[in-house]
Design a protein around this motif. Sequence first.
Motif, mmCIF file in Angstrom:
data_model
loop_
_atom_site.group_PDB
_atom_site.id
_atom_site.type_symbol
_atom_site.label_atom_id
_atom_site.label_comp_id
_atom_site.label_asym_id
_atom_site.label_seq_id
_atom_site.Cartn_x
_atom_site.Cartn_y
_atom_site.Cartn_z
ATOM 1 N N GLN A 184 -11.057 6.915 -4.753
ATOM 2 C CA GLN A 184 -10.072 5.919 -4.371
ATOM 3 C C GLN A 184 -9.295 6.476 -3.181
ATOM 4 O O GLN A 184 -8.932 7.650 -3.181
ATOM 5 N N MET A 185 -9.017 5.650 -2.202
ATOM 6 C CA MET A 185 -8.402 6.155 -0.963
ATOM 7 C C MET A 185 -6.995 6.723 -1.186
ATOM 8 O O MET A 185 -6.538 7.530 -0.401
ATOM 9 N N PHE A 194 -8.655 3.662 6.523
ATOM 10 C CA PHE A 194 -8.727 5.000 5.930
ATOM 11 C C PHE A 194 -9.988 5.734 6.401
ATOM 12 O O PHE A 194 -9.933 6.893 6.824
ATOM 13 N N HIS A 247 -16.111 3.142 -3.382
ATOM 14 C CA HIS A 247 -14.664 2.979 -3.552
ATOM 15 C C HIS A 247 -14.409 2.258 -4.864
ATOM 16 O O HIS A 247 -14.515 1.041 -4.959
ATOM 17 N N MET A 302 -5.160 -1.009 -2.185
ATOM 18 C CA MET A 302 -6.399 -0.394 -1.681
ATOM 19 C C MET A 302 -7.443 -1.465 -1.412
ATOM 20 O O MET A 302 -8.550 -1.428 -1.943
ATOM 21 N N SER A 344 -7.543 -1.948 4.001
ATOM 22 C CA SER A 344 -6.929 -0.618 4.010
ATOM 23 C C SER A 344 -8.001 0.471 4.015
ATOM 24 O O SER A 344 -7.891 1.480 4.709
ATOM 25 N N LEU A 345 -9.062 0.240 3.249
ATOM 26 C CA LEU A 345 -10.144 1.225 3.181
ATOM 27 C C LEU A 345 -10.771 1.445 4.559
ATOM 28 O O LEU A 345 -11.046 2.585 4.947
ATOM 29 N N GLN A 346 -10.963 0.360 5.287
ATOM 30 C CA GLN A 346 -11.599 0.479 6.602
ATOM 31 C C GLN A 346 -10.773 1.391 7.528
ATOM 32 O O GLN A 346 -11.323 2.256 8.220
ATOM 33 N N SER A 396 0.829 -1.200 0.000
ATOM 34 C CA SER A 396 0.000 0.000 0.000
ATOM 35 C C SER A 396 0.867 1.256 0.000
ATOM 36 O O SER A 396 0.581 2.241 -0.687
ATOM 37 N N PRO A 430 -10.135 -3.713 0.907
ATOM 38 C CA PRO A 430 -11.132 -3.326 1.900
ATOM 39 C C PRO A 430 -10.527 -3.131 3.297
ATOM 40 O O PRO A 430 -10.968 -2.251 4.045
ATOM 41 N N VAL A 439 -17.754 -0.896 -1.538
ATOM 42 C CA VAL A 439 -16.607 -1.243 -2.373
ATOM 43 C C VAL A 439 -17.142 -1.720 -3.713
ATOM 44 O O VAL A 439 -17.856 -2.729 -3.794
#
Lengths: 159, 159, 159, 159
Positions: free
Chosen positions: C40-41, C89, C72, C81, C85-87, A85, C83, C101
């Motif tokens: 996108q994060m 973020f 996302h 990226m 990592s998204l959480q 990442s 899920p 997502v």
Amino acid sequence: MDETYHPRAPAWEVEQWFNTDQAPTLDSLRGKVIVLEAFQMLCPGCVTHGLPQAQRVRQTFPSSKLAVIGLHTVFEHHAAMTPTSLQAFLHEYRITFPVGVDMPGGRDGLPRTMRAYGMQGTPTLILIDAKGRLRQHHFGQVADLALGAEIAELLIEAA
Amino acid sequence: MDETYHPRAPAWEVEQWFNTDQAPTLDSLRGKVIVLEAFQMLCPGCVTHGLPQAQRVRQTFPSSKLAVIGLHTVFEHHAAMTPTSLQAFLHEYRITFPVGVDMPGGRDGLPRTMRAYGMQGTPTLILIDAKGRLRQHHFGQVADLALGAEIAELLIEAA
Amino acid sequence: MDETYHPRAPAWEVEQWFNTDQAPTLDSLRGKVIVLEAFQMLCPGCVTHGLPQAQRVRQTFPSSKLAVIGLHTVFEHHAAMTPTSLQAFLHEYRITFPVGVDMPGGRDGLPRTMRAYGMQGTPTLILIDAKGRLRQHHFGQVADLALGAEIAELLIEAA
Amino acid sequence: MDETYHPRAPAWEVEQWFNTDQAPTLDSLRGKVIVLEAFQMLCPGCVTHGLPQAQRVRQTFPSSKLAVIGLHTVFEHHAAMTPTSLQAFLHEYRITFPVGVDMPGGRDGLPRTMRAYGMQGTPTLILIDAKGRLRQHHFGQVADLALGAEIAELLIEAA
């Protein structure tokens, strides 16, 4: 000329480097002032303030005299901020100075370099003089005017 | 230590001072680094960039070692930027460092100090070292990081 | 009253939702205006502009009449990226509206909802009216004044 | 459609207009939504927030449907903010919509229009609908998103 005593900066323990072929060390950078920017890629204060400031430092001072080194000090959300990442993050945010991934395994779940420097969180900006000694430690925001003056002082000392 | 030759800064010709009881001069400030901020109260770049930066300089460096001096260099809209208007402006924008009104009567309609320093417009930021010599001349914007470094260099020289 | 023809918004294909217990759908939100923020994060323009704007929309308009939905839409750096990592973020950036997502597997490597809406990149902001019809499609930045006016128009229509 | 009662906006009492050949009045603007931006040229909040917002409003909405009118409501530092100073200010800040100088002589030293509208200070933004009725009164800052929505509501009513 600075006559006071300053401790040597702890060696960096890094598991992986980005944006560089050779792992930079305090010894290999001896003779240069070092700006060490410790950050986490999902830390909003790092994205908004710390990393853009480190990029401005890189653009303002000559790389022959000053090194900017990023340190990814993940102490939370480890699974979210993997080196994979981080690599994409550095690409998207156009960060081109060397960035090391701080080695996990320090006490209290902190990565080792973060622990060795006694960092309290991110962003943290550390100034190391040309002799490898710790000179400034800023947790949170430091203003550009003050930072410019601190860097200049170390550059003049080194000259 | 700076070995190159630097010209002496021209004396200021000021018709009225604000925010000070005694007219500051290059002689009275000898021993201090001087940041001279030339501005016009109706110049948007001065209001947005130059004057806030001068205020940050005032807050960042000790007044025992560095003086911040404003200079109102009106070269257009003279009837709109009288000393009376300036006084209200300084009050509303909370500018507390000494500000001098540049003396009219230089060549080409420029006020005299502006002419003597060869300024091209506003904002202009001038750095004068502790010996009264001209060291930097910035027309337009200068970044805080670079300015902080330039000021630090002059402060270290003076120490 | 809007008399022109507007196509129905395509259904969302989402593999996982955050910040909500029940998967929101166009049908379940019928009667509300929808602001769909595709991001996108690791997209700097999303972090700097798109997501803060979506948060301002959420704070400005009543949730009984308007829904803000994040999407996302990862079309590059997939491994960076996830899920997971998204959480993290969403937690660090304090984003509290529902975020889905986007389902991988559309043509050309685009996720399916992104493809169905014909999005050209991130950030993209889509306005859907209370009848589930597509009304605005902004790729890149849209100013708050214009967006506020567009949202108000749809809210008034729905009332 | 708005069914509630709204008072008529008071007539403007203006001693001098800038940026227009004909004095705009509530009657002459009937049929248009009016954004009335009350400011003082030496009020930092007006320079930083109010006037740039009024300029964005001017650029965002069609002048055939919406009028932006500035009102210079000087209630302090009268000698510093004369019409002569205002004229230079409007030129330097590139303000091109009509600006009226509020007539001195209201009670308590306030200019007359400021008094008639019950303004508490500057900046104040007033929305007047196409029928000449008072609809919004914002003292201090109002966010672009909310303002855009309020303007759109009045524009839709007028259509």
